[in-house]
Design a protein around this motif. Structure first.
Motif, PDB file in Angstrom:
ATOM      1  N   ILE A 189       0.614  -1.084  -0.153  1.00 60.34           N
ATOM      2  CA  ILE A 189       0.116  -0.357   0.306  1.00 60.34           C
ATOM      3  C   ILE A 189       0.604   1.389   0.025  1.00 60.34           C
ATOM      4  O   ILE A 189       0.241   2.826  -1.136  1.00 60.34           O
ATOM      5  N   GLU A 190       1.907   1.008   0.532  1.00 60.26           N
ATOM      6  CA  GLU A 190       2.594   2.628   0.657  1.00 60.26           C
ATOM      7  C   GLU A 190       3.239   2.785  -0.195  1.00 60.26           C
ATOM      8  O   GLU A 190       3.681   3.398  -0.760  1.00 60.26           O
ATOM      9  N   GLU A 191       4.384   1.257  -1.184  1.00 60.54           N
ATOM     10  CA  GLU A 191       4.314   1.182  -2.347  1.00 60.54           C
ATOM     11  C   GLU A 191       3.364   2.174  -3.793  1.00 60.54           C
ATOM     12  O   GLU A 191       3.982   2.868  -4.619  1.00 60.54           O
ATOM     13  N   PHE A 192       2.439   1.298  -3.548  1.00 61.30           N
ATOM     14  CA  PHE A 192       0.881   2.617  -4.326  1.00 61.30           C
ATOM     15  C   PHE A 192       1.025   3.700  -3.496  1.00 61.30           C
ATOM     16  O   PHE A 192       0.859   4.663  -5.083  1.00 61.30           O
ATOM     17  N   ASP A 193       0.767   3.410  -3.023  1.00 58.45           N
ATOM     18  CA  ASP A 193       0.904   5.253  -2.634  1.00 58.45           C
ATOM     19  C   ASP A 193       2.494   6.353  -2.813  1.00 58.45           C
ATOM     20  O   ASP A 193       2.140   7.783  -4.011  1.00 58.45           O
ATOM     21  N   ALA A 195       3.563   5.764  -6.135  1.00 59.39           N
ATOM     22  CA  ALA A 195       3.427   5.209  -7.374  1.00 59.39           C
ATOM     23  C   ALA A 195       2.175   6.326  -8.298  1.00 59.39           C
ATOM     24  O   ALA A 195       3.092   7.168  -8.770  1.00 59.39           O
ATOM     25  N   VAL A 196       1.550   6.450  -7.291  1.00 61.29           N
ATOM     26  CA  VAL A 196       0.081   7.567  -7.550  1.00 61.29           C
ATOM     27  C   VAL A 196       1.170   8.967  -7.584  1.00 61.29           C
ATOM     28  O   VAL A 196       0.708   9.872  -8.356  1.00 61.29           O
ATOM     29  N   GLN A 197       1.946   8.907  -6.474  1.00 64.09           N
ATOM     30  CA  GLN A 197       2.462  10.929  -6.029  1.00 64.09           C
ATOM     31  C   GLN A 197       3.473  11.132  -7.294  1.00 64.09           C
ATOM     32  O   GLN A 197       4.137  11.627  -7.938  1.00 64.09           O
ATOM     33  N   GLY A 198       4.183  10.163  -7.894  1.00 59.58           N
ATOM     34  CA  GLY A 198       4.472  10.176  -9.283  1.00 59.58           C
ATOM     35  C   GLY A 198       6.223  10.260  -9.471  1.00 59.58           C
ATOM     36  O   GLY A 198       6.821  10.521  -9.831  1.00 59.58           O
TER      37      GLY A 198
END
Length: 198
Positions: A189-193, A195-198
């Motif tokens: 979930i941290e990794e997804f965050d 990724a979303v931040q770019g």
């Protein structure tokens, strides 16, 4: 796959269980807020749809949380047969009801506890099966969701079994709720965050 408590697989499963319970609680809180709006006279179709979705999501996450717990107890991540899970769910609810009765009879129940008669009920033999079926029906794009021939609609599931589902939900929170959500390691979930931040 077999695993030992404390190893990498167990840690990943534990994080998954905590995440499922967070999502379960969020879904239940959304359902409660929307149901209250409905009771107070807000009868728009959009609210009805969102309320239905929130309750279906609550059941979905609750079911998956307990399946994960069962796998952790067995120390095996392999899929379990539905009929086996059905029996385990029935046994779990019976155990939780008995625990509540024993707590009340023992004189150490909290002051806000329900009357003992709430817990002196039989668990219908079909509860586990219906719980599994409603989870499957509402989690997939199936015609059974809107016209359930020979199936139990979500409203009837609520009327017949909500007390048992809520007991499962309430009991899980005592052991699996993360007190400091910010400090918990949420792994992917941290990794997804990020990724979303770019």
């Amino acid at each position: 796959m077999k695993f030992e408590i404390g190893d990498e697989t167990d840690q990943a499963l534990t994080t998954t269980l905590v995440h499922e319970l967070v999502l379960c609680k969020d879904s239940f809180e959304r359902f409660a807020a929307l149901a209250k709006m409905n009771i107070m006279g807000r009868r728009e179709k959009a609210i009805k749809i969102r309320c239905h979705d929130a309750y279906a999501s609550f059941l979905h996450h609750l079911y998956e949380f307990y399946v994960g717990c069962i796998k952790r107890d067995l120390r095996n991540t392999e899929d379990l047969q539905g009929k086996v899970l059905d029996k385990i769910f029935n046994c779990e609810v019976k155990k939780l009801l008995k625990n509540r009765v024993d707590t009340i009879n023992g004189g150490y129940a909290p002051s806000w506890e329900n009357h003992i008669s709430v817990y002196q009920v039989e668990v219908p033999t079909e509860f586990g099966t219906q719980f599994r079926k409603i989870r499957n029906r509402t989690a997939h794009a199936s015609t059974k969701r809107s016209s359930p021939k020979d199936e139990l609609p979500l409203g009837q599931f609520y009327e017949k079994y909500h007390g048992f589902a809520y007991l499962l939900f309430y009991s899980a929170q005592g052991c699996w709720t993360v007190k400091d959500i910010e400090a918990h390691d949420w792994k992917s979930i941290e990794e997804f965050d990020l990724a979303v931040q770019g």
